[in-house]
Design a protein around this motif. Structure first.
Motif, short mmCIF file in Angstrom:
data_model
loop_
_atom_site.label_atom_id
_atom_site.label_comp_id
_atom_site.label_asym_id
_atom_site.label_seq_id
_atom_site.Cartn_x
_atom_site.Cartn_y
_atom_site.Cartn_z
N ALA A 147 0.75 -1.28 -0.02
CA ALA A 147 -0.19 -0.01 -0.09
C ALA A 147 0.97 1.33 -0.09
O ALA A 147 0.73 2.18 -0.65
N ASN A 148 1.84 1.19 0.79
CA ASN A 148 2.77 2.33 0.84
C ASN A 148 3.59 2.45 -0.56
O ASN A 148 3.91 3.56 -0.82
N GLN A 149 4.01 1.31 -1.17
CA GLN A 149 4.72 1.51 -2.45
C GLN A 149 3.66 2.01 -3.45
O GLN A 149 4.08 2.75 -4.35
N ILE A 150 2.26 1.69 -3.55
CA ILE A 150 1.44 2.32 -4.24
C ILE A 150 1.34 3.86 -4.23
O ILE A 150 1.34 4.54 -5.14
N ARG A 151 1.32 4.17 -3.12
CA ARG A 151 1.25 5.59 -3.02
C ARG A 151 2.44 6.56 -3.38
O ARG A 151 2.44 7.42 -3.84
N ASP A 152 3.72 5.73 -3.10
CA ASP A 152 5.15 6.36 -3.60
C ASP A 152 4.95 6.64 -4.98
O ASP A 152 5.40 7.71 -5.60
N GLU A 153 4.39 5.63 -5.75
CA GLU A 153 4.43 5.37 -7.06
C GLU A 153 3.45 6.35 -7.53
O GLU A 153 3.78 7.07 -8.74
N ASP A 154 2.43 6.51 -6.87
CA ASP A 154 1.36 7.49 -7.58
C ASP A 154 1.86 9.02 -7.59
O ASP A 154 1.31 9.85 -8.20
N ASP A 155 2.57 9.06 -6.34
CA ASP A 155 3.29 10.64 -6.30
C ASP A 155 4.07 11.02 -7.36
O ASP A 155 3.95 12.06 -7.98
N LYS A 156 4.89 9.73 -7.89
CA LYS A 156 5.59 10.03 -9.14
C LYS A 156 4.66 10.38 -10.49
O LYS A 156 5.17 10.95 -11.39
N VAL A 157 3.43 9.69 -10.25
CA VAL A 157 2.76 9.70 -11.52
C VAL A 157 2.03 11.26 -11.60
O VAL A 157 2.03 12.05 -12.54
N ASP A 158 1.95 11.71 -10.44
CA ASP A 158 1.38 12.95 -9.96
C ASP A 158 2.39 14.05 -10.55
O ASP A 158 1.85 15.20 -11.14
N GLU A 159 3.75 13.84 -10.45
CA GLU A 159 4.55 14.87 -10.69
C GLU A 159 4.59 14.65 -12.21
O GLU A 159 4.90 15.91 -12.86
N HIS A 161 2.23 14.07 -14.39
CA HIS A 161 0.99 14.61 -14.71
C HIS A 161 1.18 16.22 -14.71
O HIS A 161 0.63 16.63 -15.58
N ALA A 162 1.70 16.81 -13.77
CA ALA A 162 2.04 18.00 -13.53
C ALA A 162 2.94 18.56 -14.70
O ALA A 162 2.70 19.84 -15.33
N SER A 163 3.88 17.65 -14.86
CA SER A 163 5.22 18.07 -15.77
C SER A 163 4.48 18.29 -17.34
O SER A 163 4.66 19.11 -18.02
N VAL A 164 3.48 17.27 -17.51
CA VAL A 164 2.72 17.33 -18.92
C VAL A 164 2.07 18.78 -19.24
O VAL A 164 2.25 19.48 -20.24
N PHE A 165 1.37 19.23 -17.99
CA PHE A 165 0.62 20.48 -18.22
C PHE A 165 1.55 21.53 -18.29
O PHE A 165 1.30 22.52 -18.89
N ASP A 166 2.71 21.65 -17.55
CA ASP A 166 3.64 22.49 -17.78
C ASP A 166 4.15 22.77 -19.14
O ASP A 166 4.33 23.94 -19.44
N LYS A 167 4.36 21.58 -19.68
CA LYS A 167 4.91 21.60 -21.50
C LYS A 167 3.75 22.11 -22.11
O LYS A 167 4.00 22.84 -23.12
N LEU A 168 2.40 21.47 -21.95
CA LEU A 168 1.49 22.23 -22.70
C LEU A 168 1.26 23.51 -22.85
O LEU A 168 0.80 24.22 -23.76
N LEU A 169 1.47 24.32 -21.44
CA LEU A 169 1.17 25.53 -21.46
C LEU A 169 2.22 26.49 -21.52
O LEU A 169 2.09 27.68 -21.56
#
Length: 220
Positions: A147-159, A161-169
């Motif tokens: 469960a903790n591993q999933i949380r940590d990997e989700d944090d990386k996905v969130d980062e 995801h944010a980088s995609v929008f930074d690039k698109l904008l």
């Protein structure tokens, strides 16, 4: 009657694992279809989602029958109610995989991954696949470390995801409208896939420990 009830509870948990395994296959194939523009694999994902929906419905019917006929209490009640919520999240994860595959099918024979974002989506896809694998193991074993591993990997996905929008904008982005839409949707689907996994991990952690405060560290 008690033996029958325990057998039904075990069946609920087995069915959750079965659905999670199908979701795992779906996201693996969706990532392949999206990154390699493989329309055949995309069609497999779309077809597989029908099976996920069918199994989810059957599980929900089983859980509802248990509630009606067995009237479980305490932890047994939490297991059945949590199974209903977990199955809903698994079904949504299947939908996210299907949406990713549909992007590949819509753009075929062109690639759905916009230029300049290939490495980002490759990493997002890799993380989503790892999350799905960890989730299947978590549902099978209730190993809270997963469960903790999933949380940590989700944090990386969130980062990412944010980088995609930074690039698109950014002013440097020169992609056409379709590429911008594809990137926006694909990034959101990858991110939501991981979010649903975290939500499930939180519920499993609570069932395993009885501590909602500790489970709350796994953020949905």
């Amino acid at each position: 009657m008690r033996d029958v009830f325990q057998q039904e509870l075990h069946e609920v948990q087995e069915r959750l694992v079965e659905i999670a395994e199908l979701v795992e296959v779906s996201i693996e194939n969706a990532v392949t279809a999206f990154t390699k523009s493989d329309v055949g694999v995309a069609e497999d994902v779309i077809e597989n989602d029908v099976r996920i929906d069918e199994l989810t419905l059957a599980l929900d019917e089983l859980a509802i029958n248990i509630l009606a006929l067995q009237q479980p209490v305490a932890r047994d009640l939490r297991i059945v109610v949590s199974a209903l919520r977990i199955s809903s999240s698994l079904e949504r994860m299947g939908d996210m995989a299907e949406h990713i595959a549909q992007l590949a099918r819509y753009r075929f024979p062109e690639r759905a991954v916009p230029k300049g974002l290939k490495s980002t989506f490759a990493e997002m896809g890799r993380l989503d696949v790892e999350i799905a694998r960890s989730l299947t193991r978590l549902l099978r074993t209730q190993d809270i470390a997963l469960a903790n591993q999933i949380r940590d990997e989700d944090d990386k996905v969130d980062e990412l995801h944010a980088s995609v929008f930074d690039k698109l904008l950014s002013e440097r982005w020169k992609g056409e409208a379709t590429a911008t839409v594809d990137a926006t949707l694909a990034s959101r689907y990858h991110e939501r896939f991981a979010d649903h996994a975290v939500s499930i991990a939180k519920k499993v952690q609570y069932l395993a420990t009885g501590d909602w405060a500790g489970a709350d560290d796994v953020h949905a």
